[in-house]
Design a protein around this motif. Structure first.
Motif, PDB file in Angstrom:
ATOM      1  N   SER A 165      24.394  84.225  30.626  1.00 50.12           N
ATOM      2  CA  SER A 165      23.450  83.723  31.610  1.00 50.12           C
ATOM      3  C   SER A 165      22.870  82.384  31.188  1.00 50.12           C
ATOM      4  CB  SER A 165      22.328  84.735  31.822  1.00 50.12           C
ATOM      5  OG  SER A 165      21.406  84.289  32.786  1.00 50.12           O
TER       6      SER A 165
ATOM      7  N   THR B  51      23.127  78.999  33.353  1.00 53.01           N
ATOM      8  CA  THR B  51      21.907  78.297  33.734  1.00 53.01           C
ATOM      9  C   THR B  51      21.943  76.844  33.300  1.00 53.01           C
ATOM     10  OG1 THR B  51      20.629  80.354  33.585  1.00 53.01           O
ATOM     11  CG2 THR B  51      19.395  78.294  33.496  1.00 53.01           C
TER      12      THR B  51
ATOM     13  N   ILE C  14      23.956  74.385  35.664  1.00 51.02           N
ATOM     14  CA  ILE C  14      23.533  74.120  37.042  1.00 51.02           C
ATOM     15  C   ILE C  14      22.992  72.704  37.250  1.00 51.02           C
ATOM     16  CG2 ILE C  14      21.872  74.785  38.824  1.00 51.02           C
ATOM     17  CD1 ILE C  14      22.248  77.659  37.999  1.00 51.02           C
TER      18      ILE C  14
ATOM     19  N   GLU D 120      14.316  73.695  44.118  1.00 54.01           N
ATOM     20  CA  GLU D 120      14.437  74.780  43.146  1.00 54.01           C
ATOM     21  C   GLU D 120      13.105  75.036  42.455  1.00 54.01           C
ATOM     22  OE1 GLU D 120      17.660  75.805  39.837  1.00 54.01           O
ATOM     23  OE2 GLU D 120      16.306  74.203  39.181  1.00 54.01           O
TER      24      GLU D 120
ATOM     25  N   ASP E  50      20.518  87.786  38.536  1.00 59.21           N
ATOM     26  CA  ASP E  50      21.805  87.160  38.221  1.00 59.21           C
ATOM     27  C   ASP E  50      22.787  87.271  39.379  1.00 59.21           C
ATOM     28  OD1 ASP E  50      21.124  86.159  35.803  1.00 59.21           O
ATOM     29  OD2 ASP E  50      22.114  87.685  34.597  1.00 59.21           O
TER      30      ASP E  50
ATOM     31  N   ARG F 261      21.827  84.555  41.874  1.00 59.23           N
ATOM     32  CA  ARG F 261      22.279  83.221  41.453  1.00 59.23           C
ATOM     33  C   ARG F 261      23.799  83.112  41.521  1.00 59.23           C
ATOM     34  NH1 ARG F 261      19.267  81.006  36.220  1.00 59.23           N
ATOM     35  NH2 ARG F 261      19.454  83.105  35.358  1.00 59.23           N
TER      36      ARG F 261
ATOM     37  N   ALA G 288      18.121  79.889  44.232  1.00 61.47           N
ATOM     38  CA  ALA G 288      18.247  80.012  42.778  1.00 61.47           C
ATOM     39  C   ALA G 288      16.883  79.981  42.098  1.00 61.47           C
ATOM     40  CB  ALA G 288      19.142  78.904  42.239  1.00 61.47           C
TER      41      ALA G 288
ATOM     42  N   ILE H 117      15.198  82.872  39.675  1.00 66.06           N
ATOM     43  CA  ILE H 117      14.673  82.634  38.329  1.00 66.06           C
ATOM     44  C   ILE H 117      13.249  83.164  38.219  1.00 66.06           C
ATOM     45  CG2 ILE H 117      14.041  80.852  36.655  1.00 66.06           C
ATOM     46  CD1 ILE H 117      16.300  79.135  37.838  1.00 66.06           C
TER      47      ILE H 117
ATOM     48  N   SER I 145      13.008  85.828  35.207  1.00 63.13           N
ATOM     49  CA  SER I 145      12.460  85.388  33.916  1.00 63.13           C
ATOM     50  C   SER I 145      11.423  86.331  33.333  1.00 63.13           C
ATOM     51  CB  SER I 145      11.874  83.975  34.058  1.00 63.13           C
ATOM     52  OG  SER I 145      12.875  83.039  34.344  1.00 63.13           O
TER      53      SER I 145
ATOM     54  N   THR J 262      20.701  80.102  23.645  1.00 65.84           N
ATOM     55  CA  THR J 262      20.082  79.193  24.608  1.00 65.84           C
ATOM     56  C   THR J 262      20.170  77.757  24.145  1.00 65.84           C
ATOM     57  OG1 THR J 262      18.544  80.961  25.248  1.00 65.84           O
ATOM     58  CG2 THR J 262      17.952  78.708  25.861  1.00 65.84           C
TER      59      THR J 262
ATOM     60  N   THR K  88      30.311  78.547  37.250  1.00 64.17           N
ATOM     61  CA  THR K  88      28.946  79.024  37.060  1.00 64.17           C
ATOM     62  C   THR K  88      28.729  80.362  37.755  1.00 64.17           C
ATOM     63  OG1 THR K  88      28.182  76.723  36.965  1.00 64.17           O
ATOM     64  CG2 THR K  88      26.513  78.421  37.308  1.00 64.17           C
TER      65      THR K  88
ATOM     66  N   PHE L  69      27.662  83.991  36.028  1.00 62.98           N
ATOM     67  CA  PHE L  69      26.546  84.840  36.462  1.00 62.98           C
ATOM     68  C   PHE L  69      27.034  86.234  36.839  1.00 62.98           C
ATOM     69  CE2 PHE L  69      23.890  80.939  37.417  1.00 62.98           C
ATOM     70  CZ  PHE L  69      22.907  81.253  36.494  1.00 62.98           C
TER      71      PHE L  69
END
Length: 416
Positions: free
Chosen positions: A20, A24, A27, A52, A80, A83, A111, A115, A119, A146, A173, A177
């Motif tokens: 993920s 992310t 994007i 966004e 997910d 997205r 999207a 998030i 999150s 990350t 992408t 996801f």
């Protein structure tokens, strides 16, 4: 849950979060190149990116409440999948030659909403799946993924866009996801507690989340200090490339600075579980305060003709500090905040962070034009240090999170 079930859930969590994170990170580059190819307009790009950000900021408190009501793996799975759908539709349109800005803006808004809901669920998912003694190491591994994705994602998206077009980058992408959703879909958190029931109203639950924040002054001061850092990072990442290109060796100079920071970030994240830290929140705030160094080094290098390596070294040290900060903060907050309120409390934290960085990016040029780049950067660096070190006096004397090999659970004294 049995040990084997916990291990399997932890592995699924790590794999899902890694994939993920990569998706992310792809994007923004894909979206930027798609809009610029379609319109060549910076204004259009700003509108799409804002589409966004706006629903993300507005819906984060709602996402925090939902994260405390619903089992976190279900929220992460749905986020997910959403997205994935948005990126899939974007890929189909771009591959068919449909590049309407309105469509891209709507898909970006979808999207952003995903998030906002996904999150706040992630910290609860980590708490539900990972035993306390192993939590710092898992947070560090997620942090490494990350950090690496932040470099690899844009490079992968840019390469694929240049070679085959943004539609293929969006398609990849979407596939990532989908893989993340399938992986997280296998996570089971039967032992997770949802202490806030659906009987309470939304505003009451939101107010209870605010009460959890207000009841912990150390948390509020730390979050505000991190917000100052995010704002100043926006300034640095806007003014730094301009200064480097004009005065510090061109584009190559900026790349040296950025890559030094990336290496420092990864080193810091890897080092966090291994350092003998007795007061984790002090280490967190000192790590954030280290951002003073590049904020001062950049104007010094420009003003006194210092080599770019000075700025690169300062940025390296700052990013080591931030690398140490990330997993420690995730772990300590998970231990200090009741699990049933963690989604709402973390949504407040994320709201400050998500809002501060774009604001810094937006006002960097006007502020530099008004007061001068050097004065702005030095003042900003001092503010970062003061805002974050001020939180040290309020930090609870929490016990250090232990390594995965320890059998005892982390013992943290509550400060309610």
């Amino acid at each position: 849950m049995s040990y084997s079930s916990l291990a399997g859930a932890k592995n699924r969590l790590l794999a899902g979060r890694c994939v993920s994170a990569l998706a992310t990170a792809m994007i923004p580059t894909t979206l930027t190149l798609a809009v610029l190819r379609a319109t060549g307009s910076g204004e259009a790009l700003g509108v799409v990116l804002a589409c966004e950000m706006v629903p993300l900021l507005l819906l984060l408190p709602v996402g925090g409440v939902l994260a405390d009501r619903v089992r976190p793996e279900r929220v992460a799975l749905l986020a997910d999948l959403t997205r994935c759908l948005a990126q899939g539709v974007m890929a189909v349109e771009l591959l068919l030659g449909v590049d309407r800005v309105l469509d891209l803006a709507v898909l970006s808004a979808v999207a952003g909403a995903a998030i906002a809901f996904g999150s706040p669920a992630v910290p609860r998912l980590v708490v539900a799946v990972v035993p306390g003694a192993d939590r710092l190491r898992v947070n560090a591994r997620i942090g490494v993924a990350t950090s690496v994705s932040a470099v690899l994602g844009p490079a992968l998206a840019g390469t694929l866009t240049l070679a085959a077009g943004p539609g293929w980058a969006a398609g990849l992408t979407a596939m990532l996801f989908a893989c993340s959703a399938l992986t997280l879909g296998g996570v089971r958190t039967a032992g997770a507690r949802v202490t806030v029931g659906v009987r309470a109203g939304f505003w009451r639950e939101l107010g209870e989340g605010v009460g959890e924040v207000r009841g912990r002054p150390w948390f509020l001061v730390c979050v505000l200090g991190h917000g100052v850092w995010h704002f100043m990072a926006g300034l640095f990442l806007t003014l730094g490339p301009v200064a480097a290109v004009q005065r510090l060796g061109g584009e190559a100079g900026w790349m040296i600075i950025v890559q030094s920071g990336t290496v420092g970030l990864v080193i810091g994240v890897l080092a966090a579980p291994r350092l003998p830290i007795r007061r984790p929140l002090v280490a967190v705030q000192v790590g954030a305060a280290c951002y003073l160094l590049p904020m001062v080094a950049l104007p010094a290098a420009v003003g006194f003709g210092l080599p770019v390596v000075v700025v690169a070294a300062a940025y390296f040290v700052a990013m080591v500090g931030l690398g140490v900060l990330s997993p420690l903060w995730e772990t300590v907050v998970a231990e200090e905040i009741p699990e049933g309120a963690l989604g709402r409390v973390r949504s407040f934290d994320q709201l400050i962070s998500f809002a501060a960085r774009p604001f810094g990016l937006a006002v960097a040029a006007p502020l530099a034009g008004a007061v001068g780049m050097a004065a702005l950067m030095v003042t900003g660096g001092v503010l970062v240090a003061v805002a974050n070190l001020a939180a040290v006096v309020r930090s609870p004397r929490t016990a250090p999170p232990r390594a995965a090999g320890d059998l005892d659970r982390v013992t943290v004294r509550r400060h309610d």
